[in-house]
Design a protein around this motif. Structure first.
Motif, PDB file in Angstrom:
ATOM      1  N   ASP A 185       6.064 -19.013   3.590  1.00 50.96           N
ATOM      2  CA  ASP A 185       5.583 -18.705   2.285  1.00 50.96           C
ATOM      3  C   ASP A 185       6.602 -17.746   1.846  1.00 50.96           C
ATOM      4  OD1 ASP A 185       3.189 -20.216   2.624  1.00 50.96           O
ATOM      5  OD2 ASP A 185       1.864 -18.515   2.830  1.00 50.96           O
ATOM      6  N   MET A 186       6.557 -17.430   0.289  1.00 46.48           N
ATOM      7  CA  MET A 186       7.141 -16.679  -0.341  1.00 46.48           C
ATOM      8  C   MET A 186       6.408 -15.794  -1.171  1.00 46.48           C
ATOM      9  SD  MET A 186      10.546 -17.096  -3.268  1.00 46.48           S
ATOM     10  CE  MET A 186       9.424 -18.017  -4.301  1.00 46.48           C
ATOM     11  N   VAL A 187       6.311 -14.348  -0.910  1.00 48.16           N
ATOM     12  CA  VAL A 187       5.620 -13.603  -1.568  1.00 48.16           C
ATOM     13  C   VAL A 187       6.150 -12.581  -2.451  1.00 48.16           C
ATOM     14  CG1 VAL A 187       3.867 -11.958  -1.300  1.00 48.16           C
ATOM     15  CG2 VAL A 187       3.886 -13.657   0.351  1.00 48.16           C
ATOM     16  N   VAL A 188       5.987 -12.466  -3.746  1.00 41.75           N
ATOM     17  CA  VAL A 188       6.688 -11.724  -4.568  1.00 41.75           C
ATOM     18  C   VAL A 188       5.658 -10.707  -5.194  1.00 41.75           C
ATOM     19  CG1 VAL A 188       8.193 -11.678  -6.801  1.00 41.75           C
ATOM     20  CG2 VAL A 188       8.207 -13.613  -4.929  1.00 41.75           C
ATOM     21  N   GLU A 189       6.175  -9.437  -5.312  1.00 33.74           N
ATOM     22  CA  GLU A 189       5.339  -8.295  -5.951  1.00 33.74           C
ATOM     23  C   GLU A 189       6.223  -7.916  -6.957  1.00 33.74           C
ATOM     24  OE1 GLU A 189       6.135  -4.924  -5.862  1.00 33.74           O
ATOM     25  OE2 GLU A 189       7.393  -4.970  -4.188  1.00 33.74           O
ATOM     26  N   TYR A 190       5.642  -7.587  -8.255  1.00 32.84           N
ATOM     27  CA  TYR A 190       6.469  -6.757  -9.090  1.00 32.84           C
ATOM     28  C   TYR A 190       5.531  -5.810  -9.919  1.00 32.84           C
ATOM     29  CZ  TYR A 190       5.089 -10.138 -12.796  1.00 32.84           C
ATOM     30  OH  TYR A 190       4.629 -11.064 -13.497  1.00 32.84           O
ATOM     31  N   ALA A 213       4.396  -0.126  -0.936  1.00 35.29           N
ATOM     32  CA  ALA A 213       5.283  -0.293  -2.139  1.00 35.29           C
ATOM     33  C   ALA A 213       5.665   1.092  -2.668  1.00 35.29           C
ATOM     34  CB  ALA A 213       4.576  -0.985  -3.121  1.00 35.29           C
ATOM     35  N   SER A 214       6.673   1.362  -3.167  1.00 35.32           N
ATOM     36  CA  SER A 214       6.939   2.731  -3.494  1.00 35.32           C
ATOM     37  C   SER A 214       6.771   2.914  -4.973  1.00 35.32           C
ATOM     38  CB  SER A 214       8.539   2.789  -3.285  1.00 35.32           C
ATOM     39  OG  SER A 214       9.280   1.815  -3.871  1.00 35.32           O
ATOM     40  N   LYS A 215       6.179   1.730  -5.491  1.00 43.54           N
ATOM     41  CA  LYS A 215       5.646   1.921  -7.043  1.00 43.54           C
ATOM     42  C   LYS A 215       4.522   1.210  -7.282  1.00 43.54           C
ATOM     43  CE  LYS A 215       7.990  -2.380  -7.683  1.00 43.54           C
ATOM     44  NZ  LYS A 215       8.732  -3.501  -8.708  1.00 43.54           N
ATOM     45  N   THR A 216       4.080   1.204  -8.570  1.00 45.66           N
ATOM     46  CA  THR A 216       2.330   0.676  -8.944  1.00 45.66           C
ATOM     47  C   THR A 216       3.028  -0.706  -8.987  1.00 45.66           C
ATOM     48  OG1 THR A 216       1.750   2.506  -9.914  1.00 45.66           O
ATOM     49  CG2 THR A 216       0.845   0.404 -10.620  1.00 45.66           C
ATOM     50  N   VAL A 217       2.197  -1.468  -8.496  1.00 46.94           N
ATOM     51  CA  VAL A 217       2.304  -3.138  -8.551  1.00 46.94           C
ATOM     52  C   VAL A 217       1.512  -3.748  -9.561  1.00 46.94           C
ATOM     53  CG1 VAL A 217       2.051  -5.242  -7.145  1.00 46.94           C
ATOM     54  CG2 VAL A 217       3.103  -3.189  -5.921  1.00 46.94           C
ATOM     55  N   PHE A 233      -5.096  -8.810  -5.343  1.00 43.24           N
ATOM     56  CA  PHE A 233      -4.749  -7.561  -4.554  1.00 43.24           C
ATOM     57  C   PHE A 233      -5.242  -6.324  -4.907  1.00 43.24           C
ATOM     58  CE2 PHE A 233      -1.996  -7.329  -7.923  1.00 43.24           C
ATOM     59  CZ  PHE A 233      -1.504  -5.801  -8.182  1.00 43.24           C
ATOM     60  N   THR A 234      -5.332  -5.382  -3.784  1.00 45.73           N
ATOM     61  CA  THR A 234      -5.561  -4.198  -4.161  1.00 45.73           C
ATOM     62  C   THR A 234      -4.634  -3.070  -3.886  1.00 45.73           C
ATOM     63  OG1 THR A 234      -6.843  -3.883  -1.775  1.00 45.73           O
ATOM     64  CG2 THR A 234      -8.003  -4.434  -3.666  1.00 45.73           C
ATOM     65  N   GLN A 235      -4.578  -2.141  -4.629  1.00 44.40           N
ATOM     66  CA  GLN A 235      -3.540  -1.060  -4.250  1.00 44.40           C
ATOM     67  C   GLN A 235      -4.179   0.278  -4.086  1.00 44.40           C
ATOM     68  OE1 GLN A 235      -0.075  -0.865  -6.705  1.00 44.40           O
ATOM     69  NE2 GLN A 235       1.051   0.722  -5.436  1.00 44.40           N
ATOM     70  N   THR A 236      -4.048   0.976  -2.768  1.00 50.43           N
ATOM     71  CA  THR A 236      -4.544   2.336  -2.696  1.00 50.43           C
ATOM     72  C   THR A 236      -3.322   3.076  -2.429  1.00 50.43           C
ATOM     73  OG1 THR A 236      -6.446   1.346  -1.807  1.00 50.43           O
ATOM     74  CG2 THR A 236      -6.203   3.616  -1.442  1.00 50.43           C
ATOM     75  N   GLY A 237      -2.772   4.001  -3.177  1.00 48.78           N
ATOM     76  CA  GLY A 237      -1.678   4.706  -3.092  1.00 48.78           C
ATOM     77  C   GLY A 237      -0.547   3.712  -2.926  1.00 48.78           C
ATOM     78  N   ASN A 238       0.173   3.760  -1.831  1.00 53.24           N
ATOM     79  CA  ASN A 238       1.405   2.773  -1.597  1.00 53.24           C
ATOM     80  C   ASN A 238       0.919   1.559  -0.878  1.00 53.24           C
ATOM     81  OD1 ASN A 238       2.984   4.670  -2.972  1.00 53.24           O
ATOM     82  ND2 ASN A 238       3.708   5.601  -1.010  1.00 53.24           N
ATOM     83  N   ASP A 239      -0.192   1.482  -0.389  1.00 44.01           N
ATOM     84  CA  ASP A 239      -0.674   0.506   0.373  1.00 44.01           C
ATOM     85  C   ASP A 239      -1.236  -0.786  -0.319  1.00 44.01           C
ATOM     86  OD1 ASP A 239      -0.041   1.714   2.909  1.00 44.01           O
ATOM     87  OD2 ASP A 239      -2.373   2.629   2.827  1.00 44.01           O
ATOM     88  N   ILE A 240      -0.815  -1.856  -0.251  1.00 43.49           N
ATOM     89  CA  ILE A 240      -1.147  -3.262  -0.999  1.00 43.49           C
ATOM     90  C   ILE A 240      -1.781  -4.235  -0.037  1.00 43.49           C
ATOM     91  CG2 ILE A 240      -0.031  -5.076  -2.432  1.00 43.49           C
ATOM     92  CD1 ILE A 240       0.276  -2.267  -3.532  1.00 43.49           C
TER      93      ILE A 240
END
Length: 65
Positions: free
Chosen positions: A60-65, A18-22, A42-49
């Motif tokens: 499945d439909m996965v949505v992040e925001y 991801a290019s932003k904080t989720v 979920f976990t976010q380390t830098g840009n990796d979710i």
């Protein structure tokens, strides 16, 4: 024609960039809990979710925001 149902999977570990904080990740699927949206841990380390899908059979439909 008639086809065999695809194999169902449980606890599928996935990741994406991801290019932003989720703030939240959720999933909905007609194959799981009648399509009711479910918030995923979920976990976010830098840009990796990274997160785990509880179930996957057809789609499945996965949505992040």
């Amino acid at each position: 024609g008639t086809q065999t149902a695809p194999q169902a999977f449980s606890n599928v570990k996935l990741s994406f960039q991801a290019s932003k904080t989720v703030k939240k990740v959720w999933v909905a699927s007609p194959d799981y809990l009648d399509g009711t949206p479910q918030t995923l841990n979920f976990t976010q380390t830098g840009n990796d979710i990274s997160f785990t899908l509880p179930s996957l059979q057809y789609w499945d439909m996965v949505v992040e925001y």
